[in-house]
Design a protein around this motif. Structure first.
Motif, short mmCIF file in Angstrom:
data_model
loop_
_atom_site.label_atom_id
_atom_site.label_comp_id
_atom_site.label_asym_id
_atom_site.label_seq_id
_atom_site.Cartn_x
_atom_site.Cartn_y
_atom_site.Cartn_z
N ILE A 5 40.55 32.59 29.76
CA ILE A 5 39.11 32.47 29.53
C ILE A 5 38.39 33.10 30.70
CG2 ILE A 5 37.19 30.86 29.22
CD1 ILE A 5 39.31 28.87 28.12
N ARG A 6 37.43 33.99 30.39
CA ARG A 6 36.62 34.61 31.43
C ARG A 6 35.15 34.38 31.10
NH1 ARG A 6 38.19 40.57 33.04
NH2 ARG A 6 36.75 40.95 31.34
N LEU A 7 34.39 34.07 32.13
CA LEU A 7 32.95 33.86 31.99
C LEU A 7 32.21 34.96 32.74
CD1 LEU A 7 32.82 30.04 32.75
CD2 LEU A 7 32.95 31.13 30.52
N PHE A 8 31.19 35.50 32.13
CA PHE A 8 30.32 36.48 32.78
C PHE A 8 28.96 35.83 32.93
CE2 PHE A 8 33.68 38.67 30.64
CZ PHE A 8 34.02 39.72 31.47
N LYS A 9 28.46 35.80 34.17
CA LYS A 9 27.21 35.10 34.51
C LYS A 9 27.32 33.63 34.08
CE LYS A 9 24.23 39.00 34.92
NZ LYS A 9 22.93 39.59 34.70
N GLN A 10 28.40 32.99 34.50
CA GLN A 10 28.70 31.59 34.22
C GLN A 10 28.73 31.27 32.72
OE1 GLN A 10 26.16 32.26 36.72
NE2 GLN A 10 27.82 32.23 38.20
N GLY A 11 29.05 32.26 31.92
CA GLY A 11 29.14 32.05 30.47
C GLY A 11 27.83 32.24 29.75
N ALA A 12 26.74 32.45 30.48
CA ALA A 12 25.43 32.64 29.84
C ALA A 12 25.34 34.01 29.17
CB ALA A 12 24.32 32.49 30.86
N GLU A 13 26.07 35.00 29.69
CA GLU A 13 26.01 36.34 29.12
C GLU A 13 27.17 36.58 28.16
OE1 GLU A 13 26.46 40.70 30.95
OE2 GLU A 13 24.77 39.56 31.74
N ILE A 14 28.39 36.35 28.63
CA ILE A 14 29.58 36.56 27.80
C ILE A 14 30.61 35.48 28.10
CG2 ILE A 14 31.51 38.11 27.26
CD1 ILE A 14 29.74 40.45 28.10
N LEU A 15 31.21 34.97 27.05
CA LEU A 15 32.37 34.09 27.14
C LEU A 15 33.49 34.82 26.41
CD1 LEU A 15 33.80 31.36 27.62
CD2 LEU A 15 32.85 30.61 25.45
N GLU A 16 34.57 35.12 27.13
CA GLU A 16 35.68 35.89 26.57
C GLU A 16 36.94 35.04 26.57
OE1 GLU A 16 36.56 40.22 27.67
OE2 GLU A 16 38.09 39.08 28.74
N VAL A 17 37.59 34.98 25.43
CA VAL A 17 38.84 34.23 25.29
C VAL A 17 39.90 35.18 24.76
CG1 VAL A 17 39.99 32.25 24.21
CG2 VAL A 17 37.56 32.10 24.80
N SER A 18 41.04 35.25 25.46
CA SER A 18 42.14 36.13 25.06
C SER A 18 43.41 35.33 24.89
CB SER A 18 42.40 37.20 26.14
OG SER A 18 41.28 38.01 26.31
N ASP A 19 44.23 35.76 23.93
CA ASP A 19 45.56 35.15 23.79
C ASP A 19 46.60 36.26 23.72
OD1 ASP A 19 45.98 36.11 21.16
OD2 ASP A 19 45.41 34.24 20.23
N ASP A 20 47.84 35.87 23.92
CA ASP A 20 48.95 36.83 23.82
C ASP A 20 49.80 36.50 22.59
OD1 ASP A 20 50.12 34.50 24.70
OD2 ASP A 20 51.16 35.41 26.39
N GLY A 21 49.10 36.08 21.55
CA GLY A 21 49.78 35.75 20.30
C GLY A 21 50.22 37.00 19.56
N SER A 22 50.35 36.90 18.26
CA SER A 22 50.87 38.00 17.46
C SER A 22 49.80 38.97 16.97
CB SER A 22 51.66 37.46 16.27
OG SER A 22 50.85 36.60 15.50
N GLY A 23 48.54 38.70 17.25
CA GLY A 23 47.46 39.55 16.80
C GLY A 23 47.10 39.27 15.35
N VAL A 24 46.04 39.90 14.89
CA VAL A 24 45.55 39.70 13.52
C VAL A 24 46.01 40.88 12.67
CG1 VAL A 24 43.51 39.42 12.07
CG2 VAL A 24 43.53 38.46 14.39
N PRO A 25 46.71 40.62 11.56
CA PRO A 25 47.16 41.70 10.69
C PRO A 25 45.98 42.53 10.16
CG PRO A 25 48.16 39.62 10.04
CD PRO A 25 47.13 39.31 11.06
#
Length: 112
Positions: free
Chosen positions: A4-24
């Motif tokens: 999880i990454r926050l840009f401007k404490q999450g007020a601008e962008i909240l980014e969530v990434s996983d290393d799962g299998s992806g979306v078909p």
């Protein structure tokens, strides 16, 4: 792994990434569509503790995020994809087909 990454404490962008299998590829247009994606297939799955064995993004949550976002950006790649795709979704959960582009990325999904 989930990051999880926050840009401007999450007020601008909240980014969530996983290393799962992806979306078909065939599921991508429906990522943020209301009632379109779920890891629950029947009512009993709600109570089956073995059913939700994977983490990852759930469809209803992505629909809700699209509703409160100016635009929801999803980047995903499966093991069978040579490149990933960056997708944009409008507030109504529909994918903006003009904004699709190929990107280099590892297998998994990122939502911002």
């Amino acid at each position: 792994t989930i990051n999880i990454r926050l840009f401007k404490q999450g007020a601008e962008i909240l980014e969530v990434s996983d290393d799962g299998s992806g979306v078909p590829l065939t599921s991508r247009p429906f990522i943020a569509a209301k009632h379109a994606t779920s890891k629950i297939r029947k009512f009993e799955d709600i109570y089956d503790q073995n059913r939700a064995t994977t983490l990852g993004f759930r469809g209803e949550a992505l629909f809700c995020l699209a509703n409160i976002s100016r635009n929801l950006i999803v980047a995903t790649r499966t093991a069978t994809d040579a490149l990933g795709q960056k997708l944009e979704f409008r507030q109504d959960g529909h994918m903006d087909t003009d904004a699709i582009c190929e990107i280099p990325r590892k297998v998994g999904t990122t939502v911002a």
